[in-house]
Write an enzyme that holds these catalytic residues in place. Structure first.
Site: not given
Ligand SMILES: NC(=O)c1ccc[n+]([C@@H]2O[C@H](COP(=O)([O-])OP(=O)(O)OC[C@H]3O[C@@H](n4cnc5c(N)ncnc54)[C@H](O)[C@@H]3O)[C@@H](O)[C@H]2O)c1
Length: 339
Positions: A121-123, A145, A149
């Site tokens: 993430t950009d964070e 968080y 990350k």
């Molecule tokens: N949402 C955003 O704006 C954003 C932006 C940049 C990066 N990201 C990154 O993208 C990725 C996905 O984000 P998202 O928004 O889809 O999140 P989300 O919370 O919708 O989904 C996370 C998924 O991971 C699963 N999970 C959590 N802990 C787990 C574990 N220990 N083992 C197996 N599965 C597990 C959950 O059940 C869920 O299906 C993350 O790594 C996040 O840091 C998100």
């Protein structure tokens, strides 16, 4: 190509899995713990396709990982705890999944010599008042968080440097689109607006985010997986920036809700002011975002409006208690159906 997609039942992961199955013909195994944010319903439309397999388990569980990784050519890791507010209230799971989980996955990828993409993430760069972060900017995370990350990113880099693992990192900006759990800004505001519930805006609402439509991020990750150089990180940011309050005002217009629903609430502790990503390195691989924010937001509002069967069970379940704890008031329950 056979992919192991960890966290593939979440928001971005499920969009990525759909794209890889339908547009690239990849075989995909999803390994997901199904936390509150992960739902098999997110994959309902592709679960019957040949080449799809689902394994329920945590990435910190070496046995589950061994079962899921069998036969894979590459691992893409989305699995994470992703809500900053929850990381402030209860950081434990963030540390377990991001530190231990990433370690277990990296070990499994190293043993089998398969390519590994860490979704980040950009964070991890922290807040920036002007200009944009590049991949060589200093990591300066500010919440549990983003700190966990960033820790995972460093571990991934170390596995390339130390063991020669073909590991890459893909850092996205704020995603929005279908299947996003309603605790996040855009779906929260869309669903509250559709129900006539107050729209809780943190602080002055002037926090600026770089918004990327989820399919654009999913495509960017695919590009990094196929064309990125091992050991490198790639920023994948959206084409537009917007302040939170302007996003909320736009949602009010799109849903026809009353502007009087806006309610300013106490700011999140340590709330980052602005995120901004420069994505030239990913663009040099041939990737570019396709969806501008106005269009993507319109599509997103339409998707939530048209898919109550997806969000009704969430909005009437544990999410209600979370919402009450977070905002000190109960959610309404009445869907205001436009004429
Ligand atoms: N949402 C955003 O704006 C954003 C932006 C940049 C990066 N990201 C990154 O993208 C990725 C996905 O984000 P998202 O928004 O889809 O999140 P989300 O919370 O919708 O989904 C996370 C998924 O991971 C699963 N999970 C959590 N802990 C787990 C574990 N220990 N083992 C197996 N599965 C597990 C959950 O059940 C869920 O299906 C993350 O790594 C996040 O840091 C998100």
């Amino acid at each position: 190509m056979k992919l192991l997609v960890c966290g593939g039942a979440g928001f971005i992961g499920s969009n990525f899995v759909r794209l890889r199955l339908l547009e690239h013909g990849n075989a995909v195994t999803v390994l997901d713990k199904l936390t509150y944010a992960g739902r098999e319903e997110n994959l309902e439309d592709v679960a019957g396709l040949p080449g799809f397999r689902f394994v329920r388990g945590g990435i910190e569980d070496a046995d589950a990982v061994a079962e899921a990784i069998a036969g894979a050519d590459a691992v893409v890791n989305f699995a994470a705890e992703t809500h900053v507010d929850r990381s402030i209230a209860e950081p434990d799971a963030f540390i377990r999944t991001h530190a231990m989980g990433t370690f277990v996955l990296l070990e499994a990828a190293r043993e089998r010599g398969v390519r590994y993409v860490q979704v980040s993430t950009d964070e991890v760069y922290g807040s920036i008042d002007e200009g944009s972060f590049t991949e060589s900017s200093r990591l300066a995370p500010s919440s549990p968080y983003s700190a966990t990350k960033a820790g995972a990113d460093l571990l991934v880099s170390s596995y390339h440097h130390t063991y020669g693992l073909e590991a890459l990192i893909c850092r996205g900006s704020n995603n929005y689109g279908p299947f996003q759990y309603p605790e996040k800004l855009i779906p929260l505001m869309v669903l509250n607006a559709l129900h006539g519930d107050p729209l809780p805006v943190y602080g002055d609402g002037r926090q600026v985010r770089n918004w990327i439509y989820v399919e654009d991020f999913a495509r960017g990750i695919g590009h990094v997986l196929e064309h990125g150089a091992p050991g490198e990180a790639y920023n994948v940011g959206g084409p537009d920036e917007a302040a939170n309050i302007d996003v909320v005002r736009r949602i009010i217009e799109l849903t026809g809700a009353s502007p009087d629903l806006i309610e300013y609430v106490a700011d999140r502790p340590g709330h980052d002011r602005r995120y901004s990503l420069g994505s030239e390195k990913a663009r040099a691989l041939g990737w570019a975002p396709r969806v501008r924010f106005d269009e993507g937001l319109e599509r997103t509002v339409a998707w939530y409006r048209d898919n109550p069967a997806w969000w009704e069970p969430i909005r009437s379940g544990d999410y209600r208690a979370y919402y009450e704890r977070q905002y000190g008031r109960a959610l309404g329950g009445r869907l205001e159906t436009p004429d």
